[in-house]
Design a protein around this motif. Structure first.
Motif, PDB file in Angstrom:
ATOM      1  N   ASP A  85      28.590 -10.312   4.636  1.00  0.00           N
ATOM      2  CA  ASP A  85      27.246  -9.643   4.750  1.00  0.00           C
ATOM      3  C   ASP A  85      26.217 -10.485   4.925  1.00  0.00           C
ATOM      4  O   ASP A  85      24.843 -10.707   5.440  1.00  0.00           O
ATOM      5  CB  ASP A  85      27.435  -8.304   4.973  1.00  0.00           C
ATOM      6  CG  ASP A  85      28.248  -7.147   5.520  1.00  0.00           C
ATOM      7  OD1 ASP A  85      28.912  -7.845   6.900  1.00  0.00           O
ATOM      8  OD2 ASP A  85      28.558  -5.946   4.765  1.00  0.00           O
ATOM      9  N   ASP A  86      26.210 -10.746   3.945  1.00  0.00           N
ATOM     10  CA  ASP A  86      24.929 -11.344   3.386  1.00  0.00           C
ATOM     11  C   ASP A  86      25.426 -12.600   2.149  1.00  0.00           C
ATOM     12  O   ASP A  86      26.220 -12.665   1.656  1.00  0.00           O
ATOM     13  CB  ASP A  86      23.855 -10.807   3.071  1.00  0.00           C
ATOM     14  CG  ASP A  86      22.836 -11.086   2.721  1.00  0.00           C
ATOM     15  OD1 ASP A  86      22.148 -12.324   2.622  1.00  0.00           O
ATOM     16  OD2 ASP A  86      21.611 -10.303   1.957  1.00  0.00           O
ATOM     17  N   ILE A  87      24.362 -13.094   1.404  1.00  0.00           N
ATOM     18  CA  ILE A  87      24.873 -14.142   0.321  1.00  0.00           C
ATOM     19  C   ILE A  87      25.429 -13.100  -0.740  1.00  0.00           C
ATOM     20  O   ILE A  87      24.988 -11.779  -1.015  1.00  0.00           O
ATOM     21  CB  ILE A  87      23.331 -14.996  -0.542  1.00  0.00           C
ATOM     22  CG1 ILE A  87      23.517 -15.850  -1.133  1.00  0.00           C
ATOM     23  CG2 ILE A  87      21.905 -13.633  -1.052  1.00  0.00           C
ATOM     24  CD1 ILE A  87      22.481 -16.587  -1.786  1.00  0.00           C
ATOM     25  N   GLY A  88      25.877 -13.504  -1.948  1.00  0.00           N
ATOM     26  CA  GLY A  88      26.774 -12.341  -2.676  1.00  0.00           C
ATOM     27  C   GLY A  88      26.190 -12.545  -3.676  1.00  0.00           C
ATOM     28  O   GLY A  88      26.426 -10.685  -4.095  1.00  0.00           O
ATOM     29  N   TYR A  89      25.073 -12.968  -4.776  1.00  0.00           N
ATOM     30  CA  TYR A  89      24.515 -12.731  -5.787  1.00  0.00           C
ATOM     31  C   TYR A  89      23.163 -12.041  -5.763  1.00  0.00           C
ATOM     32  O   TYR A  89      22.834 -11.700  -4.817  1.00  0.00           O
ATOM     33  CB  TYR A  89      24.104 -13.179  -6.252  1.00  0.00           C
ATOM     34  CG  TYR A  89      25.302 -14.370  -6.346  1.00  0.00           C
ATOM     35  CD1 TYR A  89      26.376 -14.266  -7.213  1.00  0.00           C
ATOM     36  CD2 TYR A  89      25.369 -16.069  -6.149  1.00  0.00           C
ATOM     37  CE1 TYR A  89      27.653 -15.516  -7.217  1.00  0.00           C
ATOM     38  CE2 TYR A  89      26.475 -16.812  -5.609  1.00  0.00           C
ATOM     39  CZ  TYR A  89      27.655 -16.366  -6.600  1.00  0.00           C
ATOM     40  OH  TYR A  89      28.487 -17.650  -7.041  1.00  0.00           O
ATOM     41  N   THR A  90      22.887 -10.695  -6.748  1.00  0.00           N
ATOM     42  CA  THR A  90      22.133 -10.558  -6.462  1.00  0.00           C
ATOM     43  C   THR A  90      20.927 -11.302  -6.584  1.00  0.00           C
ATOM     44  O   THR A  90      19.661 -11.168  -5.889  1.00  0.00           O
ATOM     45  CB  THR A  90      22.016  -9.023  -7.908  1.00  0.00           C
ATOM     46  OG1 THR A  90      23.047  -8.308  -7.452  1.00  0.00           O
ATOM     47  CG2 THR A  90      20.843  -8.206  -8.046  1.00  0.00           C
ATOM     48  N   PHE A  91      20.620 -12.261  -7.488  1.00  0.00           N
ATOM     49  CA  PHE A  91      19.367 -13.290  -8.042  1.00  0.00           C
ATOM     50  C   PHE A  91      20.163 -14.692  -7.945  1.00  0.00           C
ATOM     51  O   PHE A  91      21.462 -14.307  -8.975  1.00  0.00           O
ATOM     52  CB  PHE A  91      18.763 -12.594  -9.225  1.00  0.00           C
ATOM     53  CG  PHE A  91      18.179 -11.171  -8.614  1.00  0.00           C
ATOM     54  CD1 PHE A  91      17.257 -11.709  -8.292  1.00  0.00           C
ATOM     55  CD2 PHE A  91      18.272 -10.092  -9.039  1.00  0.00           C
ATOM     56  CE1 PHE A  91      16.085 -10.425  -7.372  1.00  0.00           C
ATOM     57  CE2 PHE A  91      17.387  -8.999  -9.040  1.00  0.00           C
ATOM     58  CZ  PHE A  91      16.689  -9.237  -8.185  1.00  0.00           C
ATOM     59  N   LEU A  92      19.430 -15.346  -7.491  1.00  0.00           N
ATOM     60  CA  LEU A  92      20.132 -16.804  -8.291  1.00  0.00           C
ATOM     61  C   LEU A  92      18.969 -17.367  -8.511  1.00  0.00           C
ATOM     62  O   LEU A  92      18.381 -17.261  -8.516  1.00  0.00           O
ATOM     63  CB  LEU A  92      20.468 -17.703  -7.304  1.00  0.00           C
ATOM     64  CG  LEU A  92      21.969 -17.330  -6.130  1.00  0.00           C
ATOM     65  CD1 LEU A  92      21.584 -15.869  -5.335  1.00  0.00           C
ATOM     66  CD2 LEU A  92      22.401 -18.199  -5.680  1.00  0.00           C
ATOM     67  N   ILE A  93      19.177 -18.053 -10.574  1.00  0.00           N
ATOM     68  CA  ILE A  93      18.768 -18.848 -11.113  1.00  0.00           C
ATOM     69  C   ILE A  93      18.026 -20.567 -10.399  1.00  0.00           C
ATOM     70  O   ILE A  93      20.293 -21.262 -10.572  1.00  0.00           O
ATOM     71  CB  ILE A  93      18.404 -18.855 -12.187  1.00  0.00           C
ATOM     72  CG1 ILE A  93      18.014 -17.421 -12.078  1.00  0.00           C
ATOM     73  CG2 ILE A  93      17.180 -19.846 -13.127  1.00  0.00           C
ATOM     74  CD1 ILE A  93      18.547 -16.328 -13.545  1.00  0.00           C
ATOM     75  N   GLY A 109      26.649  -5.975  -4.058  1.00  0.00           N
ATOM     76  CA  GLY A 109      26.099  -7.694  -3.909  1.00  0.00           C
ATOM     77  C   GLY A 109      27.876  -7.418  -3.148  1.00  0.00           C
ATOM     78  O   GLY A 109      28.611  -6.727  -3.027  1.00  0.00           O
ATOM     79  N   ALA A 110      28.251  -8.844  -3.918  1.00  0.00           N
ATOM     80  CA  ALA A 110      29.066  -8.920  -2.939  1.00  0.00           C
ATOM     81  C   ALA A 110      30.153 -10.521  -3.913  1.00  0.00           C
ATOM     82  O   ALA A 110      30.609 -11.227  -3.297  1.00  0.00           O
ATOM     83  CB  ALA A 110      29.664  -9.612  -1.160  1.00  0.00           C
ATOM     84  N   HIS A 111      29.838 -10.426  -5.204  1.00  0.00           N
ATOM     85  CA  HIS A 111      30.095 -11.059  -6.346  1.00  0.00           C
ATOM     86  C   HIS A 111      31.164 -10.450  -6.992  1.00  0.00           C
ATOM     87  O   HIS A 111      31.997 -11.839  -8.187  1.00  0.00           O
ATOM     88  CB  HIS A 111      28.438 -11.870  -7.838  1.00  0.00           C
ATOM     89  CG  HIS A 111      28.078 -10.230  -7.548  1.00  0.00           C
ATOM     90  ND1 HIS A 111      28.509 -10.175  -9.371  1.00  0.00           N
ATOM     91  CD2 HIS A 111      27.494  -9.232  -7.563  1.00  0.00           C
ATOM     92  CE1 HIS A 111      27.939  -8.620  -8.993  1.00  0.00           C
ATOM     93  NE2 HIS A 111      27.185  -8.380  -8.320  1.00  0.00           N
ATOM     94  N   GLY A 114      35.322  -4.955  -6.937  1.00  0.00           N
ATOM     95  CA  GLY A 114      35.427  -4.043  -8.245  1.00  0.00           C
ATOM     96  C   GLY A 114      34.314  -3.494  -8.790  1.00  0.00           C
ATOM     97  O   GLY A 114      34.131  -2.214  -9.472  1.00  0.00           O
ATOM     98  N   TYR A 115      33.602  -4.417  -8.710  1.00  0.00           N
ATOM     99  CA  TYR A 115      32.294  -4.615  -9.427  1.00  0.00           C
ATOM    100  C   TYR A 115      30.954  -4.368  -9.114  1.00  0.00           C
ATOM    101  O   TYR A 115      30.026  -3.981  -9.878  1.00  0.00           O
ATOM    102  CB  TYR A 115      32.324  -5.091 -11.329  1.00  0.00           C
ATOM    103  CG  TYR A 115      32.909  -4.934 -11.788  1.00  0.00           C
ATOM    104  CD1 TYR A 115      33.210  -4.559 -12.850  1.00  0.00           C
ATOM    105  CD2 TYR A 115      34.741  -5.983 -12.049  1.00  0.00           C
ATOM    106  CE1 TYR A 115      34.005  -3.885 -13.688  1.00  0.00           C
ATOM    107  CE2 TYR A 115      35.098  -5.608 -12.666  1.00  0.00           C
ATOM    108  CZ  TYR A 115      34.830  -4.442 -14.464  1.00  0.00           C
ATOM    109  OH  TYR A 115      36.606  -4.211 -14.531  1.00  0.00           O
ATOM    110  N   ASN A 116      31.146  -4.006  -7.831  1.00  0.00           N
ATOM    111  CA  ASN A 116      29.909  -5.323  -7.249  1.00  0.00           C
ATOM    112  C   ASN A 116      29.195  -3.783  -7.094  1.00  0.00           C
ATOM    113  O   ASN A 116      27.458  -3.688  -7.109  1.00  0.00           O
ATOM    114  CB  ASN A 116      30.501  -5.481  -5.693  1.00  0.00           C
ATOM    115  CG  ASN A 116      31.206  -6.553  -5.285  1.00  0.00           C
ATOM    116  OD1 ASN A 116      30.818  -7.781  -6.296  1.00  0.00           O
ATOM    117  ND2 ASN A 116      31.704  -6.780  -4.408  1.00  0.00           N
ATOM    118  N   ASP A 117      29.016  -2.580  -6.566  1.00  0.00           N
ATOM    119  CA  ASP A 117      28.075  -1.419  -6.704  1.00  0.00           C
ATOM    120  C   ASP A 117      27.188  -0.618  -8.282  1.00  0.00           C
ATOM    121  O   ASP A 117      27.198  -0.006  -7.573  1.00  0.00           O
ATOM    122  CB  ASP A 117      28.504  -0.691  -5.944  1.00  0.00           C
ATOM    123  CG  ASP A 117      30.327  -0.033  -6.050  1.00  0.00           C
ATOM    124  OD1 ASP A 117      30.998  -0.225  -7.011  1.00  0.00           O
ATOM    125  OD2 ASP A 117      30.951   1.304  -5.840  1.00  0.00           O
TER     126      ASP A 117
END
Length: 191
Positions: A85-93, A109-111, A114-117
């Motif tokens: 649906d979007d970029i997978g990460y919460t933040f990128l650096i 996210g979608a990163h 099993g842990y995304n939510d």
């Protein structure tokens, strides 16, 4: 790749998280993000932060304009290539030391399946199998997590994982994984 003709808008769209040690975060508008296909609100605070590397952007993300281009490439790959649906990460650096808003604090996210939510996914742009990210990237990651704790987006007793701790992958790269293993919040690999 999405077009983004003016980088002057960045200064006007950088989000400053109010007070404390919170770093500036370049908003989605600031890097020219596409609209998401859908979003899911994530329940906060979360108790897990997962560190990733992008592999994409290696060697060509040392300036803000270059990193914006890589951000758009990653989003295109995640949405068009992976069907997300979007970029997978919460933040990128980026290698420029700038924090870029991915999905943001309160979106699932979608990163890490099993842990995304239940986690924040922080991706350092580059491939860190045989070298470390820049000092700016590492310090920005630490500052971002500290801000998340101060703002109650992340619990005080959070656990820090490398992506390989929660999935069979080389991510976040051998050198970055070795580095975060020295951070006091680093948890043992998840079962």
């Amino acid at each position: 790749m999405a077009s983004f003709s003016s980088y002057a808008i960045i200064a006007a769209t950088v989000l400053t998280v109010v007070a404390g040690q919170c770093p500036n975060i370049t908003s989605r508008a600031g890097w020219g993000a596409r609209p998401p296909k859908a979003t899911a609100v994530m329940r906060l605070p979360v108790s897990i932060s997962v560190i990733h590397h992008s592999v994409m952007g290696e060697g060509n993300c040392t300036t803000t304009p270059e990193c914006i281009g890589v951000m758009q490439e990653i989003q295109d790959f995640h949405m068009d290539g992976n069907g997300w649906d979007d970029i997978g990460y919460t933040f990128l650096i980026g290698g420029d030391g700038v924090i870029y808003e991915g999905r943001g604090w309160n979106r699932t996210g979608a990163h890490s399946p099993g842990y995304n939510d239940i986690s924040i996914g922080i991706c350092l742009i580059g491939n860190f199998m045989d070298h470390l990210p820049t000092t700016g990237q590492l310090e920005a990651a630490k500052s971002l997590i500290k801000c998340g704790v101060e703002r109650n987006f992340i619990t005080n007793d959070y656990q820090l994982y490398g992506h390989r701790d929660v999935r069979d992958t080389d991510c976040p790269g051998d050198m970055l994984y070795e580095e975060i293993s020295l951070w006091p919040e680093k948890a043992t690999p998840a079962p």
